[in-house]
Design a protein around this motif. Structure first.
Motif: not given
Length: 405
Positions: A306-319
Motif C-alpha cells: 500500500d503506497e499512500t504515505r508521502l515524504s515531507s518534500t512531496a507534502q510540500r508540493f501537494a500544499q
C-alpha cells in the motif's frame, strides 16, 4: 531555485556519460584479458620461459602476446598498468549515486511506505552498506583462498541474496536494485585497488630488487579477477534496472535481482569455455532463457504494498499554490498513459512505472513532471494529448512556488 533543477539534470547527464565511458573501458579491458588468458596456448616450449602465448589479428595488424606466470626475468620498460579504468568507473558511479540518490533522496532513495527514514539516515545506511560489503567479501575470500572455489562462490551468492532482500526492506525499489549493483561494483573495484594492483606491485618490487616473486600473489589476484569476471554482467543489469519498473517495482524485486546473478554465471560460463577451447556449452543459453522467463513471470505478480504515505518534500508540493490546477492538467493530459491500467492503445503498463492518477502520486513525481512537461516538451510524447503552453507555464509556476524559486 528552479534553475537548480535544470542544472542538476545536466550534472546528472554529464556524470552518467562519464560513468558509461569509463565503464566501457573497464569492462572492455577486463573481458579482453579474461578471453586472452583462457585462450593462451600453453602446450608450446617457449624459449622466453613464458607460460603461454597467442597470435591475434586486429585492425590490419598482427599481435604476438605472451604471458608470464609470475613475472619475466627482468623488469620491462614502459610497463602498462590497467587500473584507472576501474577507479574512474567507481568514482564516477559514486558521484552519480550522490547526485541522484543522495541529493534527491526524498524522490528516489526513500520510500516512506517501505521505511520512513530521514535523509541523513538513508545516506548513512547507503555508504555503510557499501563498506560492509567489502569487509564481508574480503573476509570470505581470505578464508577460502586455499579451499574449494565453488564453495566460496556459493557463499558469496548467499551474501548477495541477503543484501538484495535487505535493500528492499530499507530503500525504494528503484534504489534497492541500484544499490545492489553499487554494492557489487564496490567489491569489484576494491578488488583492483586493495588486492590485484598491490599484489602486482609486490611482484614488480621483487623483480627490481633481484628477488624471485612469490607465486601466491598471482594466485590471489587471479581469484579476485575471476570473481570480477562473473559479477560484471549482473552489475550492468542492476545499473540499467532503474529505467525498467518491471524489474524494480515488483514485490519480488529482490528475487529478480538474485536470479540475475545466476544468469551472469551461465552467460560467462559459455564464453569462458569457448575462449578456453573447451567447447561451447549451449545448455547455458537454455538455462539463461529459463531464468529470464522466471524473472518475467515474477515481474508481473500483483503488487501487495500500500503506497499512500508521502515524504515531507512531496507534502510540500501537494500544499503549494497551483497544485489543484496542475492536478487537473496532469489527470487530463498524462494519466491516460501513466496509470495502473493505461487507457492508451498499445500500452500495457505505465512508462517508466510512473503512475499519475492520484494527488499523492502527482506530488511525489513533482520534479519529473516539471522537467518533462514544464521545463521541456518531452512529455506528452509528440504532444499527443495536446498540452498547451499555458498549462506548461502553470506546471512551472507550481514547481517554482514549492521550491522557493
Amino acid at each position: 531555485m528552479y534553475d537548480l533543477a535544470a542544472f542538476g539534470a545536466w550534472a546528472e547527464f554529464a556524470i552518467r556519460w562519464l560513468h558509461v565511458i569509463t565503464a566501457i573501458a573497464w569492462i572492455g579491458s577486463s573481458f579482453y584479458f579474461i578471453a586472452l588468458d583462457l585462450g593462451l596456448h600453453r602446450d608450446r616450449n617457449l624459449a622466453t620461459g613464458a607460460d603461454g602465448e597467442e597470435w591475434q589479428v586486429h585492425g590490419g595488424g598482427f599481435y604476438h602476446v605472451q604471458k608470464y606466470l609470475v613475472a619475466p626475468a627482468s623488469m620491462p620498460d614502459g610497463l602498462v598498468w590497467f587500473k584507472w579504468e576501474s577507479y574512474s568507473t567507481w568514482l564516477s558511479g559514486f558521484a552519480l549515486l550522490a547526485v541522484v540518490y543522495y541529493l534527491g533522496a526524498e524522490f528516489y532513495l526513500i520510500d516512506p511506505n517501505v521505511m520512513d527514514l530521514g535523509v541523513w539516515q538513508a545516506v548513512a545506511i547507503s555508504i555503510a552498506s557499501l563498506a560492509l560489503g567489502w569487509v564481508i567479501y574480503n573476509t570470505l575470500c581470505k578464508l577460502f583462498v586455499d579451499a574449494n572455489q565453488t564453495g566460496l562462490m556459493l557463499a558469496l551468492f548467499v551474501v548477495l541474496v541477503a543484501m538484495a532482500w535487505g535493500y528492499t526492506q530499507v530503500f525504494s525499489g528503484r534504489a534497492a536494485l541500484l544499490h545492489l549493483g553499487a554494492f557489487t561494483a564496490t567489491i569489484m573495484s576494491a578488488n583492483v585497488f586493495f588486492i590485484i594492483i598491490p599484489n602486482q606491485k609486490i611482484v614488480v618490487a621483487d623483480l627490481i630488487a633481484g628477488r624471485k616473486p612469490d607465486a601466491k600473489y598471482g594466485k590471489i589476484a587471479k581469484q579476485r579477477s575471476t570473481h570480477n569476471n562473473y559479477l560484471t554482467l549482473p552489475v550492468i543489469f542492476l545499473m540499467l534496472s532503474n529505467h525498467y519498473p518491471l524489474a524494480f517495482a515488483s514485490d519480488w524485486n529482490w528475487v529478480i535481482a538474485s536470479l540475475v546473478f545466476l544468469m551472469g554465471v551461465t552467460i560467462r560460463h559459455f564464453f569462458n569455455s569457448m575462449h578456453a577451447r573447451k567447447g561451447m556449452p549451449w545448455w547455458t543459453w537454455g538455462a539463461t532463457a529459463a531464468l529470464f522467463l522466471l524473472i518475467v513471470w515474477l515481474s508481473t505478480a500483483p503488487l501487495a504494498r500500500d503506497e499512500t504515505r508521502l515524504s515531507s518534500t512531496a507534502q510540500r508540493f501537494a500544499q503549494a499554490d497551483g497544485f489543484a490546477e496542475v492536478t487537473d492538467i496532469v489527470l487530463g493530459r498524462c494519466s491516460m498513459c501513466h496509470a495502473a491500467e493505461p487507457a492508451w492503445d498499445g500500452l500495457h503498463w505505465a512508462p517508466k512505472g510512473v503512475h499519475l492518477e492520484t494527488e499523492a502520486q502527482i506530488a511525489h513525481h513533482a520534479r519529473e513532471i516539471y522537467l518533462q512537461s514544464g521545463l521541456s516538451h518531452a512529455m506528452p510524447p509528440a504532444n499527443l494529448s495536446w498540452m498547451e503552453q499555458t498549462e506548461r507555464a502553470a506546471i512551472r509556476d507550481w514547481y517554482r512556488s514549492a521550491s522557493g524559486g
